[in-house]
Scaffold this active site. Structure first.
Site, PDB file in Angstrom:
ATOM      1  N   SER A 102      46.124  50.761  51.697  1.00  0.00           N
ATOM      2  CA  SER A 102      45.561  51.402  50.502  1.00  0.00           C
ATOM      3  C   SER A 102      44.836  52.712  50.764  1.00  0.00           C
ATOM      4  O   SER A 102      44.395  53.366  49.816  1.00  0.00           O
ATOM      5  CB  SER A 102      44.615  50.435  49.781  1.00  0.00           C
ATOM      6  N   LYS A 105      46.069  55.527  48.765  1.00  0.00           N
ATOM      7  CA  LYS A 105      45.577  55.813  47.413  1.00  0.00           C
ATOM      8  C   LYS A 105      44.791  57.123  47.360  1.00  0.00           C
ATOM      9  O   LYS A 105      44.614  57.699  46.282  1.00  0.00           O
ATOM     10  CB  LYS A 105      44.718  54.655  46.901  1.00  0.00           C
ATOM     11  N   SER A 160      40.424  48.915  44.605  1.00  0.00           N
ATOM     12  CA  SER A 160      41.733  49.219  45.188  1.00  0.00           C
ATOM     13  C   SER A 160      42.839  48.556  44.376  1.00  0.00           C
ATOM     14  O   SER A 160      43.808  48.018  44.915  1.00  0.00           O
ATOM     15  CB  SER A 160      41.796  48.747  46.650  1.00  0.00           C
TER      16      SER A 160
END
Length: 429
Positions: A102, A105, A160
């Protein structure tokens, strides 16, 4: 808000020297079809940012009383860099292409965040949530409920939430379009180790990045005010599901969400790191634990990225990041940089334009390059900076002279780098 500013005066002779000595970027190796990282780094890696950054193993140039790199750092790849100057103080397999989880992101946010005002409302359709991977981290978005863009970004940065990423991707023309834009933006940033398959960082064959690239991406994102504020928020209220109360009236409550970045929020076995101000963590089966953080101490701002520690202790990725931050603040000014965080491609083009303004600038009605007058008191535009509304500014070195916006002549370029941190490092909303 604490603001750290530095100006660099780069002469044309220096620019010419840099052009002659700039490291060659090796073609990035093809991502592994399985997506699983090998046990050892490749013998040949990209040299973007410096030749030493393409070499396997730990790269550091100690001098005088500089402290040694801390023991017990087991990550497959890591990097410590000065966020303002771009100097890489030390690195370990910096360009090893690994699954990012993640932390990817950050690239999603840096690409999509400027596109939608915070107040924009969106009613979630069932199609918006299609294709989310099994076992994904979720913030709890419900079909047929309406959320503001502000809510969705809190879901991305704090929890997240892959569901929040997919909704924002749907607003942005779909997952395929968003992935294409992320790959294009990565290339602009010269994050050439990065290949995006899924915008949320969920494990996918061929999806990779590197400690070097994630640090470049974080550095770009942190120039956006909203990015800085979201990644430094510890907790926030998130809209719940609309339900009928005991009186039969439809009401919508909210619930609290916490940031999963443990250097920001703390945990039972790790304290909040002094001066921490973001950025993003990740964890998947294939990637292991990954993290990029930014922290400030005594006016110095450092970026640290850690990927996939071999040691499996609880919160190990944060413990190793904290060790590297401590080392970086102690070693800054006492080590010779082993590389640099390169500027986006547009900066190089701007440098060429500035060196020969007549070849690229069209005079306006006033006859001055740039074609118009600037407001009195305007400050130089930061090369590579992103404007406060989130739009990407022109990658060019500009100065204000006599109230008129002009390109500096061939003599020098003024680069004003601004790295403001959030006014409240640990924000609660």
């Amino acid at each position: 808000m604490q603001t750290v500013r530095r100006s660099l005066l780069v002469t044309s002779a220096t620019l010419a020297s840099l052009a002659l000595t700039a490291p060659v970027s090796l073609a990035a190796p093809s991502p592994s079809p399985s997506g699983s990282p090998s046990a050892t780094p490749p013998a040949t890696m990209s040299t973007v940012g410096g030749v030493r950054l393409g070499q396997p193993g730990t790269q550091v140039a100690l001098a005088g009383d500089a402290p040694v790199v801390p023991k017990g750092v087991t990550a497959r790849s890591w990097i410590v860099a000065d966020a303002e100057s771009g100097d890489v103080l030390a690195a370990h397999n910096a360009h090893w292409r690994l699954p990012p989880a993640s932390t990817l992101k950050m690239l999603f946010a840096d690409t999509v965040l400027p596109k939608f005002p915070k107040s924009t409302a969106h009613k979630v359709l069932p199609a918006d949530l299609e294709g989310i991977g099994a076992g994904s981290s979720m913030v709890g978005i419900k079909e047929n409920e309406t959320y503001s863009v502000h809510d969705l970004w809190l879901g991305v940065f704090l929890r997240s939430g892959n569901d929040a990423v997919h909704v924002l991707s749907a607003m942005n023309g779909g997952v395929a379009n968003t992935v294409a834009e992320m790959n294009e933006h990565a290339e602009e940033l010269q994050a050439l180790d990065t290949h995006v398959v899924s915008p949320d960082g969920y494990d996918a064959p061929g999806q990779v990045s590197s400690a070097y690239d994630l640090t470049l991406i974080a550095r770009s994102g942190l120039q956006k005010k909203d990015f800085r504020e979201y990644c430094s928020t510890v907790s926030a209220k998130f809209p719940g599901e609309t339900k009928k109360n005991k009186k039969g009236k439809r009401v919508r409550g909210s619930f609290e969400i916490q940031n999963t970045n443990r250097l920001l929020s703390g945990d039972y076995d790790i304290s909040q790191y002094p001066g921490i101000a973001g950025v993003k963590n990740g964890n998947t089966t294939n990637a292991g634990a990954t993290f990029t953080g930014v922290a400030e101490r005594d006016g110095r701002v450092l970026l640290v990225t850690v990927m996939n520690p071999e040691k499996s202790d609880h919160n190990e990725v944060y413990k190793e990041t904290a060790k590297l931050f401590d080392w970086g603040f102690a070693a800054a000014g006492k080590v010779t940089p082993v590389g640099e965080l390169v500027a986006p491609k547009g900066t190089e083009q701007a440098g060429k334009a500035g060196a020969n303004p007549s070849a690229s600038a069209s005079p306006g009605a006033s006859g001055e390059a740039g074609g118009g007058a600037a407001k009195a008191g305007d400050k130089p535009v930061a090369a590579g900076a992103v404007t406060e509304d989130g739009s990407r500014g022109m990658w060019t070195a500009l100065a204000i002279t006599g109230g008129v916006l002009v390109l500096l002549a061939a003599g020098a370029f003024l680069v004003n780098r601004r790295w403001p941190l959030p006014d409240l490092v640990r924000r609660r909303r």
